[in-house]
Motif scaffolding. Structure first.
Motif, mmCIF file in Angstrom:
data_model
loop_
_atom_site.group_PDB
_atom_site.id
_atom_site.type_symbol
_atom_site.label_atom_id
_atom_site.label_comp_id
_atom_site.label_asym_id
_atom_site.label_seq_id
_atom_site.Cartn_x
_atom_site.Cartn_y
_atom_site.Cartn_z
ATOM 1 N N LEU A 189 -4.250 -13.415 5.183
ATOM 2 C CA LEU A 189 -5.143 -12.351 5.780
ATOM 3 C C LEU A 189 -5.964 -12.168 5.273
ATOM 4 O O LEU A 189 -6.675 -11.171 5.752
ATOM 5 N N ALA A 190 -5.899 -11.781 3.611
ATOM 6 C CA ALA A 190 -6.769 -11.057 2.954
ATOM 7 C C ALA A 190 -8.075 -12.399 3.213
ATOM 8 O O ALA A 190 -8.839 -11.535 2.947
ATOM 9 N N VAL A 191 -7.798 -13.458 3.440
ATOM 10 C CA VAL A 191 -9.450 -14.017 2.877
ATOM 11 C C VAL A 191 -9.728 -13.365 4.486
ATOM 12 O O VAL A 191 -11.093 -13.498 5.093
ATOM 13 N N VAL A 192 -9.265 -13.600 5.393
ATOM 14 C CA VAL A 192 -9.603 -13.699 7.292
ATOM 15 C C VAL A 192 -10.119 -11.768 6.786
ATOM 16 O O VAL A 192 -10.561 -11.976 7.532
ATOM 17 N N ARG A 193 -9.297 -10.867 6.836
ATOM 18 C CA ARG A 193 -9.721 -9.572 6.014
ATOM 19 C C ARG A 193 -11.162 -9.850 5.707
ATOM 20 O O ARG A 193 -12.541 -8.817 5.765
ATOM 21 N N VAL A 194 -11.546 -10.324 4.081
ATOM 22 C CA VAL A 194 -11.990 -10.045 3.551
ATOM 23 C C VAL A 194 -13.321 -10.931 4.030
ATOM 24 O O VAL A 194 -14.421 -10.079 4.464
ATOM 25 N N TYR A 195 -13.383 -11.907 4.653
ATOM 26 C CA TYR A 195 -14.476 -12.891 5.678
ATOM 27 C C TYR A 195 -14.539 -11.370 6.894
ATOM 28 O O TYR A 195 -16.339 -11.523 7.037
ATOM 29 N N LEU A 196 -14.189 -11.724 7.534
ATOM 30 C CA LEU A 196 -14.501 -10.261 8.686
ATOM 31 C C LEU A 196 -15.169 -9.106 8.183
ATOM 32 O O LEU A 196 -15.860 -8.878 8.991
ATOM 33 N N ASP A 197 -14.132 -8.446 7.452
ATOM 34 C CA ASP A 197 -15.162 -7.199 7.335
ATOM 35 C C ASP A 197 -16.430 -7.159 6.471
ATOM 36 O O ASP A 197 -16.959 -6.386 7.177
ATOM 37 N N SER A 198 -17.048 -8.344 5.755
ATOM 38 C CA SER A 198 -17.785 -8.442 5.465
ATOM 39 C C SER A 198 -18.713 -8.668 6.570
ATOM 40 O O SER A 198 -20.214 -8.498 5.973
ATOM 41 N N LEU A 199 -18.868 -9.278 7.683
ATOM 42 C CA LEU A 199 -19.544 -9.204 8.981
ATOM 43 C C LEU A 199 -19.653 -8.298 9.929
ATOM 44 O O LEU A 199 -20.071 -7.898 10.737
ATOM 45 N N GLY A 200 -18.586 -6.930 9.386
ATOM 46 C CA GLY A 200 -18.697 -5.728 9.996
ATOM 47 C C GLY A 200 -17.576 -5.693 11.559
ATOM 48 O O GLY A 200 -17.721 -4.164 11.949
ATOM 49 N N TYR A 201 -16.330 -6.341 11.282
ATOM 50 C CA TYR A 201 -15.637 -5.846 11.977
ATOM 51 C C TYR A 201 -14.956 -5.256 11.514
ATOM 52 O O TYR A 201 -14.635 -4.822 10.480
ATOM 53 N N GLU A 202 -14.122 -4.366 12.283
ATOM 54 C CA GLU A 202 -12.936 -3.496 11.918
ATOM 55 C C GLU A 202 -11.969 -4.467 12.249
ATOM 56 O O GLU A 202 -11.158 -5.270 13.387
ATOM 57 N N VAL A 203 -11.420 -4.414 11.224
ATOM 58 C CA VAL A 203 -9.825 -5.783 10.836
ATOM 59 C C VAL A 203 -8.639 -5.130 10.433
ATOM 60 O O VAL A 203 -8.926 -4.084 9.813
ATOM 61 N N HIS A 204 -7.210 -5.471 11.103
ATOM 62 C CA HIS A 204 -6.853 -4.519 11.019
ATOM 63 C C HIS A 204 -5.481 -5.949 10.755
ATOM 64 O O HIS A 204 -5.539 -7.174 11.359
ATOM 65 N N THR A 205 -4.216 -5.851 9.869
ATOM 66 C CA THR A 205 -3.237 -6.446 9.298
ATOM 67 C C THR A 205 -2.313 -6.720 9.464
ATOM 68 O O THR A 205 -1.859 -5.720 9.038
ATOM 69 N N THR A 206 -1.291 -7.729 9.927
ATOM 70 C CA THR A 206 0.198 -7.363 9.147
ATOM 71 C C THR A 206 0.704 -8.831 9.426
ATOM 72 O O THR A 206 0.302 -9.252 9.947
ATOM 73 N N THR A 207 2.267 -8.772 8.473
ATOM 74 C CA THR A 207 3.143 -9.783 8.634
ATOM 75 C C THR A 207 4.307 -9.247 9.342
ATOM 76 O O THR A 207 4.673 -10.848 9.465
ATOM 77 N N ASP A 208 4.489 -8.915 9.278
ATOM 78 C CA ASP A 208 5.597 -8.310 11.037
ATOM 79 C C ASP A 208 5.089 -8.984 12.131
ATOM 80 O O ASP A 208 4.250 -7.338 12.810
#
Length: 520
Positions: free
Chosen positions: A413-432
Motif C-alpha cells: 500500500l505504501a509503494v502504491v500510494r507513493v507511485y500514484l500520488d506522484s502522478l496526481g491521483y488522490e489515493v486512499h489506502t486501507t488494510t481492513d
C-alpha cells in the motif's frame, strides 16, 4: 444381491404395477421353486401351489421330498398356479429371474409355453437384455473407478513435478533476491547509486514473478470450464520446465539445444504432459552424468506432425542398455539406483495411450538416447513462444481521479500510494476490508484496487459486496495466486480486471489509464 435375494425390477398384475408390493425372494434356498430352478437352469412350473409345503417361519422343517414356499409368497400369489426360474444370458449363465402367474385367470401354465413360441423367444431376449444391462452397469462402474484413478495419478504427477522443480526454483529465487537485496544496499549510499541499481532490482523481481508463474502453471489443476481441461500447450510446458530446471543443468555443464516450431495445442491433460517432459529431461540429465571428456548435450524439439504434436528429447549420453531397451515401458524396469521405482516411463506410456498418444525410446547412432512422444493435436491454432521484451515506460503526465487501494500488506500500500500520488491521483489506502466497505459509500472513488488473498475477508467477496452496495466504479483485483483460478471464480465477475503480482508501476498505470479513458 450378494445376500442371495432377488431385486424385483418390475411386477405387473392384471395390468397394474405392483412392484412395491413384491416381497423379497431368496434364490439360494434350494427347497423353494425359484432356488430349484436356478440349480437346474430351467423354469419350474407349479400347477398346484397347494401341493407345496408352506413355510410359516424360519424354523419350519421342510420334508426332504417336498418343494416349499414361504407363506408371504403364497399369499402374494393368491394361490394361483405359477412358474418361476432363471433368465439366462448369451453364455447360459443366470442374469435374472422371471415369475409368471394368473395365466388365463387361474389356469395352470402349459409346459410347452416355456419350450416353444413367443414366450420362449421373449425369455431369451430378456435374458440377453439383462446381461447387457449388467455389463453396462459394470462398465460404468469401472469407468468411474478409472476416472478416479486418473485424477489421483494426475494429482500425484502435479505434486511430484512441483516437488522436483522446487529445489531448482529455490536456487534461482535465492540468486535473484540476493541481487535485489545487494542492489538496495548499494542504493542506500547515494541517490545516484540508487538510480543506477533500480533497473537491476526491477529485472530481478520481474524474473522472480515469471518463475513463480511457471511453478503455478505446473501445479495448476486443469478444468474443462476454464479452457485448460485436456488441452496442453506443449511449447509453454517445455519452456516452463527448462526455465526452472536450468540451474541443475548448468551445475552439471549440460547445454540445451531448444527447437520449438509452431504447433497446435495438444489434446492431453497438462499435468501428464508436465510429468512426461520432466521425467524425460531428468532421465537425460542422469544419463549425461556419466559423460566425461566431451560436452554434455541435451536437445528438446517440439513440432507439428500431421494431426499430432511431436516432442523429442535427445541426449548424447551412453544410450539405453540392450537388456533394458525392449522393456523400457514396463513397470519397475529401471537402471537407476536408490529410491527409483521404475514407474516413470510406464506411467507416461499408460497416460499417453489414454489420450491416443504414444512414446518410443531408441538409441542414437554415435551415442545417446532419444525419446519421441506423439500426442493428438487439439486444434489447428498454433502456439508460439511469447516474446520477452522490456516493458514500456509510462509517459510522465499529470492525472486525476480518486483511487482506493485495499491490501493486508502495508508495504504494498505504501509503494502504491507513493507511485500514484506522484502522478496526481488522490489515493486512499486501507488494510481492513470492513473499513473499505464503509469508505466507499461516502466517497466517489473512480477505481478500487483490491487484493484477493486477505485474512479476514477474501477480496472476491469484498468486490461482490461493493457491487451489492451500489458501487459502479472500476474494480481491479490484485493477486499473487494463479490468475486463471481467480478468473473462473464467479465472484470475479464483479471486477473489471485482474492484475498479477508482482507488477510494475507501468503495468498498473496502463491499466488505470485504460479504465478511466473516456469512451470513444
Amino acid at each position: 444381491e450378494s445376500t442371495g435375494h432377488l431385486l424385483t425390477i418390475k411386477e405387473v398384475v392384471d395390468g397394474v404395477d405392483t412392484t412395491h408390493e413384491m416381497p423379497r425372494i431368496f434364490m439360494l434356498d434350494m427347497r423353494q421353486p425359484i432356488g430349484h430352478g436356478f440349480r437346474e437352469r430351467r423354469m419350474i412350473n407349479i400347477p398346484d401351489p397347494d401341493a407345496l409345503f408352506i413355510i410359516e417361519n424360519d424354523d419350519t422343517t421342510v420334508p426332504p421330498d417336498r418343494l416349499a414356499l414361504p407363506r408371504v409368497i403364497y399369499d402374494h400369489l393368491r394361490g394361483h398356479p405359477f412358474a418361476c426360474g432363471p433368465l439366462l444370458g448369451s453364455r447360459g449363465q443366470p442374469v435374472g429371474a422371471l415369475g409368471l402367474s394368473s395365466y388365463q385367470g387361474r389356469q395352470p401354465i402349459p409346459d410347452e409355453l416355456f419350450e416353444h413360441g413367443l414366450l420362449h423367444a421373449f425369455m431369451n431376449h430378456l435374458g440377453i437384455a439383462m446381461e447387457r444391462a449388467i455389463h453396462t452397469a459394470r462398465l460404468e462402474r469401472l469407468n468411474a473407478e478409472l476416472l478416479e484413478a486418473h485424477a489421483a495419478i494426475a494429482s500425484s504427477a502435479r505434486i511430484k513435478a512441483v516437488g522436483e522443480l522446487a529445489a531448482a526454483v529455490a536456487h534461482d529465487l535465492n540468486n535473484l533476491s540476493g541481487i535485489a537485496l545487494l542492489a538496495v544496499s548499494a542504493g542506500r549510499h547515494s541517490p545516484k547509486a540508487a538510480f543506477d541499481v533500480l533497473p537491476r532490482i526491477e529485472r530481478a523481481n520481474r524474473t522472480i514473478g515469471e518463475l513463480v508463474g511457471r511453478l503455478q502453471r505446473v501445479a495448476r489443476q486443469a478444468h474443462p470450464e476454464d479452457g485448460t481441461g485436456d488441452v496442453a500447450c506443449v511449447h509453454q510446458i517445455v519452456e516452463d520446465i527448462l526455465a526452472m530446471i536450468s540451474p541443475l543443468l548448468r551445475e552439471r555443464a549440460i547445454t540445451v539445444d531448444l527447437d520449438l516450431q509452431p504447433t497446435p495445442a495438444a489434446h492431453a491433460d497438462p499435468s501428464f504432459v508436465h510429468q512426461v517432459v520432466l521425467n524425460l529431461i531428468l532421465n537425460a540429465q542422469d544419463a549425461l552424468e556419466s559423460i566425461t571428456g566431451r560436452p554434455r548435450k541435451l536437445r528438446v524439439l517440439v513440432r507439428g506432425d500431421g494431426d499430432m504434436v511431436r516432442l523429442e528429447v535427445t541426449d548424447n549420453g551412453p544410450g539405453i542398455a540392450a537388456e533394458v531397451l525392449s522393456r523400457l515401458f514396463e513397470p519397475f524396469v529401471t537402471t537407476k539406483h536408490g529410491a527409483h521405482a521404475g514407474l516413470g516411463l510406464a506411467a507416461a506410456a499408460g497416460s499417453l495411450k489414454h489420450f491416443g498418444g504414444s512414446i518410443e525410446g531408441r538409441n542414437v547412432p554415435g551415442g545417446g538416447a532419444s525419446f519421441e512422444v506423439m500426442i493428438p493435436a487439439a486444434s489447428t491454432r498454433s502456439e508460439r513462444p511469447l516474446a520477452q521484451g522490456e516493458p514500456p515506460q509510462p509517459a510522465v503526465q499529470s492525472r486525476r481521479g480518486a483511487i482506493l487501494a485495499i491490501d493486508d500488506d502495508e508495504d504494498i500500500l505504501a509503494v502504491v500510494r507513493v507511485y500514484l500520488d506522484s502522478l496526481g491521483y488522490e489515493v486512499h489506502t486501507t488494510t481492513d476490508a470492513e473499513q473499505a466497505l464503509q469508505l466507499v459509500p461516502g466517497r466517489s472513488f473512480d477505481v478500487v484496487l483490491c487484493d484477493v488473498g486477505m485474512p479476514k475477508q477474501n477480496g472476491l467477496d469484498v468486490c461482490q459486496l461493493l457491487r451489492e452496495a451500489g458501487y459502479r466504479g472500476k474494480i481491479v483485483l490484485m493477486t499473487g495466486w494463479d490468475t486463471q483460478r481467480v478468473n473462473v471464480d464467479r465472484r470475479s465477475q464483479s471486477s473489471d480486471a485482474v492484475l498479477k503480482k508482482p507488477f510494475l508501476g507501468s503495468e498498473l498505470i496502463d491499466l488505470i489509464d485504460a479504465m478511466l479513458a473516456p469512451p470513444n
